[in-house]
Design an enzyme around this catalytic site. Sequence first.
Site, PDB file in Angstrom:
ATOM      1  N   GLY A   6       0.859  -1.184   0.000  1.00 59.46           N
ATOM      2  CA  GLY A   6       0.000   0.000   0.000  1.00 59.46           C
ATOM      3  C   GLY A   6       0.887   1.223   0.000  1.00 59.46           C
ATOM      4  O   GLY A   6       1.948   1.232  -0.636  1.00 59.46           O
ATOM      5  N   GLN A  54       2.905   2.733   2.360  1.00 60.32           N
ATOM      6  CA  GLN A  54       4.281   2.531   2.839  1.00 60.32           C
ATOM      7  C   GLN A  54       4.963   1.364   2.131  1.00 60.32           C
ATOM      8  O   GLN A  54       6.170   1.394   1.894  1.00 60.32           O
ATOM      9  CB  GLN A  54       4.301   2.285   4.365  1.00 60.32           C
ATOM     10  N   GLU A  92      -5.014  -2.327  11.676  1.00 62.27           N
ATOM     11  CA  GLU A  92      -6.158  -3.062  12.210  1.00 62.27           C
ATOM     12  C   GLU A  92      -6.205  -4.516  11.746  1.00 62.27           C
ATOM     13  O   GLU A  92      -6.889  -5.324  12.371  1.00 62.27           O
ATOM     14  CB  GLU A  92      -7.468  -2.323  11.872  1.00 62.27           C
ATOM     15  N   GLN A 143      -3.281  -6.295  11.211  1.00 59.23           N
ATOM     16  CA  GLN A 143      -1.975  -6.905  11.494  1.00 59.23           C
ATOM     17  C   GLN A 143      -2.047  -8.090  12.464  1.00 59.23           C
ATOM     18  O   GLN A 143      -1.381  -9.106  12.259  1.00 59.23           O
ATOM     19  CB  GLN A 143      -0.996  -5.855  12.026  1.00 59.23           C
ATOM     20  N   HIS A 177       4.882   1.539  12.600  1.00 58.85           N
ATOM     21  CA  HIS A 177       4.069   2.244  13.604  1.00 58.85           C
ATOM     22  C   HIS A 177       3.957   1.287  14.794  1.00 58.85           C
ATOM     23  O   HIS A 177       3.789   0.076  14.596  1.00 58.85           O
ATOM     24  CB  HIS A 177       2.703   2.584  13.002  1.00 58.85           C
TER      25      HIS A 177
HETATM   26  P1  NAD Z   1      -2.189   0.689   3.259  1.00 58.25           P
HETATM   27  O1  NAD Z   1      -3.584   0.637   3.742  1.00 58.25           O
HETATM   28  O2  NAD Z   1      -1.816   1.745   2.301  1.00 58.25           O
HETATM   29  O3  NAD Z   1      -1.723  -0.673   2.573  1.00 58.25           O
HETATM   30  C1  NAD Z   1      -2.176  -1.874   2.987  1.00 58.25           C
HETATM   31  C2  NAD Z   1      -1.588  -3.028   2.175  1.00 58.25           C
HETATM   32  O4  NAD Z   1      -1.929  -4.192   2.918  1.00 58.25           O
HETATM   33  C3  NAD Z   1      -2.182  -3.176   0.797  1.00 58.25           C
HETATM   34  O5  NAD Z   1      -1.216  -3.767  -0.045  1.00 58.25           O
HETATM   35  C4  NAD Z   1      -3.319  -4.153   1.052  1.00 58.25           C
HETATM   36  O6  NAD Z   1      -3.654  -4.917  -0.084  1.00 58.25           O
HETATM   37  C5  NAD Z   1      -2.690  -5.046   2.104  1.00 58.25           C
HETATM   38  N1  NAD Z   1      -3.680  -5.743   2.947  1.00 58.25           N
HETATM   39  C6  NAD Z   1      -4.767  -5.216   3.550  1.00 58.25           C
HETATM   40  N2  NAD Z   1      -5.415  -6.175   4.232  1.00 58.25           N
HETATM   41  C7  NAD Z   1      -4.707  -7.304   4.064  1.00 58.25           C
HETATM   42  C8  NAD Z   1      -4.872  -8.633   4.505  1.00 58.25           C
HETATM   43  N3  NAD Z   1      -5.888  -8.992   5.273  1.00 58.25           N
HETATM   44  N4  NAD Z   1      -3.954  -9.547   4.127  1.00 58.25           N
HETATM   45  C9  NAD Z   1      -2.916  -9.211   3.355  1.00 58.25           C
HETATM   46  N5  NAD Z   1      -2.705  -7.974   2.901  1.00 58.25           N
HETATM   47  C10 NAD Z   1      -3.596  -7.040   3.249  1.00 58.25           C
HETATM   48  O7  NAD Z   1      -1.248   0.714   4.566  1.00 58.25           O
HETATM   49  P2  NAD Z   1      -0.309   1.899   5.044  1.00 58.25           P
HETATM   50  O8  NAD Z   1      -1.112   3.136   5.248  1.00 58.25           O
HETATM   51  O9  NAD Z   1       0.894   1.953   4.166  1.00 58.25           O
HETATM   52  O10 NAD Z   1       0.114   1.415   6.508  1.00 58.25           O
HETATM   53  C11 NAD Z   1       1.036   0.362   6.722  1.00 58.25           C
HETATM   54  C12 NAD Z   1       1.730   0.598   8.051  1.00 58.25           C
HETATM   55  O11 NAD Z   1       2.538   1.768   7.957  1.00 58.25           O
HETATM   56  C13 NAD Z   1       0.793   0.839   9.227  1.00 58.25           C
HETATM   57  O12 NAD Z   1       1.389   0.280  10.362  1.00 58.25           O
HETATM   58  C14 NAD Z   1       0.763   2.354   9.358  1.00 58.25           C
HETATM   59  O13 NAD Z   1       0.454   2.832  10.649  1.00 58.25           O
HETATM   60  C15 NAD Z   1       2.202   2.663   8.999  1.00 58.25           C
HETATM   61  N6  NAD Z   1       2.432   4.047   8.528  1.00 58.25           N
HETATM   62  C16 NAD Z   1       1.711   4.469   7.453  1.00 58.25           C
HETATM   63  C17 NAD Z   1       1.950   5.734   6.939  1.00 58.25           C
HETATM   64  C18 NAD Z   1       1.276   6.150   5.658  1.00 58.25           C
HETATM   65  O14 NAD Z   1       1.825   6.999   4.995  1.00 58.25           O
HETATM   66  N7  NAD Z   1       0.147   5.594   5.230  1.00 58.25           N
HETATM   67  C19 NAD Z   1       2.902   6.579   7.562  1.00 58.25           C
HETATM   68  C20 NAD Z   1       3.650   6.090   8.641  1.00 58.25           C
HETATM   69  C21 NAD Z   1       3.389   4.800   9.116  1.00 58.25           C
HETATM   70 MG    MG Z   2      -0.090   7.112  11.905  1.00 55.13          MG
END
Ligand code: NAD
Ligand code: MG
Length: 342
Positions: free
Chosen positions: A29, A31, A87, A89, A111
């Site tokens: 996604g 990150q 949510e 993880q 995170h």
């Molecule tokens: P996201 O929602 O953008 O990406 C989620 C990914 O996980 C996608 O590839 C999706 O297909 C996959 N996924 C979702 N449910 C799944 C499942 N049940 N089984 C397998 N794969 C599944 O996530 P994100 O926003 O990049 O967040 C990822 C982590 O990074 C989190 O811990 C978040 O707190 C942390 N974080 C995110 C950001 C940000 O810029 N979004 C910034 C800092 C930290």
């Molecule tokens: Mg955050």
Amino acid sequence: MTHELKVYMDSDTDKSKILDKKVAVIGYGSQGYGQSTCLKDSGVDVVIGARLGGNSAKKAEAEGLKVMSIEDAVKWADLIQILIPDEVQSKVYEEQIKPNMRPGQYLMFAHGFNIHFKKIVPPADVNVLMVAPKGPGHTVRSEYLAGKGVPSLIAVYQDPSGDSKEVALAYASAIGAGRAGIYQTSFKEETETDLFGEQAVLCGGLSALITAGFETLVEAGYSPYMAYFECLHEMKLIVDLVNQGGISDMRYSISNTAEWGDLTIGPRIITPAVKDEMKKVLKEIQDGTFANEWMAEYNSGMKKFKELEKKGEEHLIEKVGQELRSKFAWKDADKIINRDKN
Ligand code: NAD
Ligand code: MG
Ligand code: MG
């Protein structure tokens, strides 16, 4: 100030600590995309763990990345960076990650939510660490490509191998963070400050402030196009100045009239009552109330989440914004987010 600043730059990191490892990035996604593409460009041996045939797997393959099932990626890797939504993880960890882990692996997060609130409790013989970019994943990528980086936090929760901090520094450097600065914190501090920042200021505070300003002008009979430019479009232009030179550089650039309004009216908008509410919000983060309510919302099907998200998407400000942005001569050429690809 009682807090000492310790910053690590690229030259303080030992790249071999990540170049000698197989790295599985779980999820593609925001990150997952941002970090894995930078790791690859930095010469790291990286694969994506994802649902085979799914959307994320397809996007990652189109980007030239190797994709495995989550189970196989965990077995293959020395270091596992978990970049699926907070949510989901704990479920994915219990069912697909934990059964395939071995002692001495590095289990990494971006995170601290699940570790700090004990939704995931890894075995003692696995290293648990964090590299958390202080910016969106798409921006991790765009900054890296621009020769810059997003400042990032590192933390170590448990360290049976004894070198988790060095590994975290090397990983952070490989995603470009060592050009901007890498800071050490704890899982507790990162989790609580991150949640507070996104709720009170960056996301919650910002969208509520923009929307309230827009609605005030529109309800008073002004053109929604004028209201959009004043309350949303200009926000970035102002924030760019704040980001580069602090609030004082922004005040240097704006008119004296704007500055007098800033100095005297700002505190009438963000009143002491607003700050009291911020303190309540922080308490609810610290005592786990927010984490439990969020998990309950997820576990009961995200009804309220989807309802509120939809309401936002249907707001007049979104329609007006789409129409106005389509007029810009530069169109979408330098847009960071392309939903079909990243
Ligand atoms: P996201 O929602 O953008 O990406 C989620 C990914 O996980 C996608 O590839 C999706 O297909 C996959 N996924 C979702 N449910 C799944 C499942 N049940 N089984 C397998 N794969 C599944 O996530 P994100 O926003 O990049 O967040 C990822 C982590 O990074 C989190 O811990 C978040 O707190 C942390 N974080 C995110 C950001 C940000 O810029 N979004 C910034 C800092 C930290
Ligand atoms: Mg955050
Ligand atoms: Mg003005």
